[in-house]
Scaffold this active site. Sequence first.
Site, PDB file in Angstrom:
ATOM      1  CG  ASP A  32      -1.957  -1.041   1.234  1.00 56.24           C
ATOM      2  OD1 ASP A  32      -2.181  -1.650   0.178  1.00 56.24           O
ATOM      3  OD2 ASP A  32      -2.547  -1.281   2.305  1.00 56.24           O
ATOM      4  CG  MET A  33       0.622   6.061  -1.242  1.00 54.32           C
ATOM      5  SD  MET A  33      -0.515   7.168  -2.122  1.00 54.32           S
ATOM      6  CE  MET A  33       0.324   8.743  -1.925  1.00 54.32           C
TER       7      MET A  33
END
Length: 275
Positions: free
Chosen positions: A112-113
Amino acid sequence: MQKWLIPKKWQHYLRIKQDVLINGTYHSFNETVHDNDEITLIFDFPPRSADQIYLPGHRKIDIAYEDNDILVVNKAANIKTHPNLATENDSLFNDVQAYLSPNKPYMVHRIDMLTTGLVLIAKTPYLVPILNRQLTKKILQRQYLAIVDLNKPIGDQGTIDLPIGRDQTDKRKREVIATGDPAQTDYKVLKKSNRFALLKLNLHTGRTHQIRVHLAASNWPIVNDELYNSAIPSGNMMLTAYKLQYQIPFSNKTKIVEISPTAEMRQFIQDHNLT
């Protein structure tokens, strides 16, 4: 070749083109390979991976491990693993493209970012299906560290087994839902106080936002998780992919790459007296 997870179609190409050699000479596939024999595989057929082009990025990458075939990078928070559009140049893969130029990176997995930590990148497209099969067979494994709010008591260890699907009201999110895909997450408490706990987490499945959703659904949301924790964030999300293990391609050896928790996580542990 089966133990090395080489795709059957590639085994077929290597056989009919006689591009698998033992000590420099082609042999039938049913012949025994002996200790100290030298095996040569010649990949002169098109790889299966899409030949995506990445614009060069502008940040220096944090290399945790590198050899001729593999690059393992420690991704910082708030950076996407890969661009969504060909015109973007602000993701990890853009930065890796600049580092490897004129060669290019090939994606095996992503995080995930908001998550920090280890991302494994192939330097050749021929490794992608082999490493993808390692992911499917749980040979390539990733472990995470997370600091969570203890909105209810937590046992020393356990498994969260809850199906995950798309959130019905927010397209950015996932949720525990009966019609979702099966998902299992193991956790173990490493340190804790009355309010917080440091967890080690191991995934049996790889659903989107799996750790974040499972912990939030258990009333142990990750500190500073802006999507799944109702508390106002005061810094980066406290989740990092700290350990990565895989089988070295074309060998029976295992490689383990491990990093320390982020400086922000270490400071949080100290400030909140997690023991």
